[in-house]
Enzyme design. Structure first.
Site, PDB file in Angstrom:
ATOM      1  N   GLY A  38       0.990  -1.156  -0.114  1.00 43.79           N
ATOM      2  CA  GLY A  38       0.006   0.240   0.027  1.00 43.79           C
ATOM      3  C   GLY A  38       0.833   1.513   0.155  1.00 43.79           C
ATOM      4  N   GLY A  76       0.881   5.652   1.348  1.00 41.66           N
ATOM      5  CA  GLY A  76       0.239   6.651   2.085  1.00 41.66           C
ATOM      6  C   GLY A  76       1.053   8.202   1.721  1.00 41.66           C
ATOM      7  N   GLY A  77       0.715   8.998   2.359  1.00 44.56           N
ATOM      8  CA  GLY A  77       1.275  10.280   2.440  1.00 44.56           C
ATOM      9  C   GLY A  77       2.682  10.358   2.725  1.00 44.56           C
ATOM     10  N   GLY A 118       4.767   7.531   2.470  1.00 36.73           N
ATOM     11  CA  GLY A 118       5.619   6.535   2.077  1.00 36.73           C
ATOM     12  C   GLY A 118       4.948   5.206   1.370  1.00 36.73           C
ATOM     13  N   LYS A 176       7.859   0.215   5.553  1.00 37.11           N
ATOM     14  CA  LYS A 176       7.478   1.392   4.873  1.00 37.11           C
ATOM     15  C   LYS A 176       8.569   2.185   4.715  1.00 37.11           C
ATOM     16  CE  LYS A 176       5.278   4.521   7.730  1.00 37.11           C
ATOM     17  NZ  LYS A 176       4.330   5.362   8.351  1.00 37.11           N
ATOM     18  N   ASP A 222      -3.795  11.320  13.938  1.00 36.07           N
ATOM     19  CA  ASP A 222      -4.176  10.842  12.493  1.00 36.07           C
ATOM     20  C   ASP A 222      -4.976   9.440  12.576  1.00 36.07           C
ATOM     21  OD1 ASP A 222      -4.495  11.024   9.790  1.00 36.07           O
ATOM     22  OD2 ASP A 222      -2.408  10.275   9.255  1.00 36.07           O
TER      23      ASP A 222
END
Length: 313
Positions: free
Chosen positions: A10, A12-13, A15, A31, A131
Site C-alpha cells: 500500500g 500513504g502520504g 511513503g 514502510k 491521525d
C-alpha cells in the site's frame, strides 16, 4: 529483505509499504519514507513514539533503517491489511472483500478504543496520535485491530493534558475543530477522541464522512446524515444489521461516535469513558446534542501538516 521491493502492500502520504521477510522467515511490513519530507520529523516521531509502546492494539515496530536520506520502518506484518477496505460500500475492494459482521466491527471498535486509551494513559510518556482513521488501523489474521502510522504523533509528559501546536495535523474529515482554531478549545487527547468518533460512525454508516464527489451543502455533512438516520430508527444501510441485537450494537456505536465528535473538547468523553460506554447498556446512553459545526471545507483526504494562521479568524 523485500526482494528489491517486489510486493507492494500500500501507500500513504509519507511513503510506500512493502512486504518483506526476515532471515528467520518472519513476515514484515517495510514502510519506506519519502525523501521529500523535510528534516525527517515524521521518521523521528514514529520511532520515538512507537518504540515506547507495547499493547495488543498498537502495531509493533521491529526495527528501522537509516542510511543517508533513505529511511525505512519495519513493522509486524498484518495479513488483513487496513480497516478501510472492509467498511466503505462504494469501495471497489468490496467486490472481492466481504463486509465484516457487525459484531466483528463492534469488537474492532472496542479494540481501537483500548489502544487509544493505552496511548493516552498507559504509556510512561503520553502519546497523541493525531491521525486516527480507518486507513491507519491494521488487522491481523484474527481481525484484531492495531493502531499504526505515528508520523504525526506528539509526545507529552504524563502531567500534560494540553498541547501547544503551531500547525494543524491530520487528515481532512477527521481533524477536531480545536486543531484548526483555538476558539473551539485547546488541543489535547480529546482531539484523538474526535477522530475516533468520526471513524466509528463511518464503520456503521459504510461511507466516508468527506466525499469530494458530492455537493458542499450542509445536508450531506456526515453527522447530520447520521442524526437523520438515528431519528428515523434506521440501520444505516448495514445489510448485516438484521437482528435486534445487531441493531442495538449499531445504535450503541452511533451514540458513542456522536458523543466523541462534540464540538467542545470538554463535552467529549475520555477514551476510558468510551470503552465503558461501548461495554455498557445502550439504554444508559443518551442522544448527545447535534454538533454546531456546518460542513467543513473539502479537499483531498491526505494526511498533512499545514498552517493554521489562515483559519484562526
Amino acid at each position: 529483505m523485500t526482494d528489491s521491493f517486489k510486493d507492494k502492500l500500500g501507500q500513504g502520504g509519507y511513503g510506500d509499504v512493502y512486504e518483506g521477510k526476515l532471515l528467520n522467515g518472519c513476515r514484515v511490513a517495510v514502510k519506506v519514507l519519502k525523501e521529500s519530507k523535510g528534516n525527517g520529523e515524521d521518521f523521528v516521531n514514529e520511532v520515538a513514539s512507537i518504540s515506547r509502546t507495547s499493547h495488543v492494539n498498537v502495531v509493533t515496530l521491529l526495527g528501522y533503517c537509516f542510511e543517508g536520506k533513505k529511511k525505512a520502518l519495519i513493522y509486524e506484518f498484518m495479513p488483513n491489511g487496513s480497516l478501510e477496505k472492509f467498511i466503505y460500500k462504494e469501495s471497489n475492494l468490496l467486490t472481492t472483500t466481504p463486509y465484516l459482521e457487525l459484531e466483528k466491527l463492534f469488537q474492532i471498535a472496542i479494540g481501537i478504543a483500548r489502544g487509544l486509551e493505552y496511548l493516552h494513559r498507559g504509556c510512561n510518556t503520553r502519546i497523541l496520535h493525531f491521525d486516527i482513521k480507518p486507513h491507519n488501523i491494521l488487522l491481523d489474521e484474527d481481525f484484531c485491530p492495531k493502531i499504526s502510522d505515528f508520523g504525526l504523533s506528539k509526545l507529552c509528559t504524563r502531567k500534560e493534558s494540553i498541547m501547544s501546536m503551531l500547525e494543524a495535523r491530520g487528515t481532512i474529515g477527521y481533524i477536531a475543530p480545536e486543531v484548526f482554531s483555538r476558539n473551539f478549545g485547546r488541543v489535547s487527547a480529546k482531539s484523538d477522541v474526535y477522530s475516533y468518533g468520526m471513524m466509528i460512525l463511518e464503520m456503521v454508516g459504510g461511507r466516508k464522512n468527506i466525499d469530494a464527489r458530492v455537493s458542499h451543502t450542509s445536508e450531506i455533512y456526515f453527522p447530520d446524515w447520521v442524526y437523520e438516520h438515528l431519528e428515523q430508527g434506521s440501520n444505516f444501510g448495514l445489510l448485516s444489521a438484521a437482528t435486534e441485537e445487531e441493531k442495538e450494537l449499531a445504535r450503541k456505536m452511533i451514540l458513542v461516535g456522536l458523543w466523541c465528535i462534540q464540538t467542545k473538547p470538554s463535552d467529549r468523553p475520555s477514551m476510558s469513558k468510551v470503552i465503558e460506554m461501548l461495554e455498557g447498556s445502550t439504554e444508559a446512553l443518551q442522544i448527545p446534542p447535534k454538533p454546531v459545526l456546518s460542513s467543513p471545507v473539502r479537499s483531498p483526504p491526505e494526511s498533512s501538516t499545514f498552517s493554521v494562521v489562515s483559519v484562526l479568524d
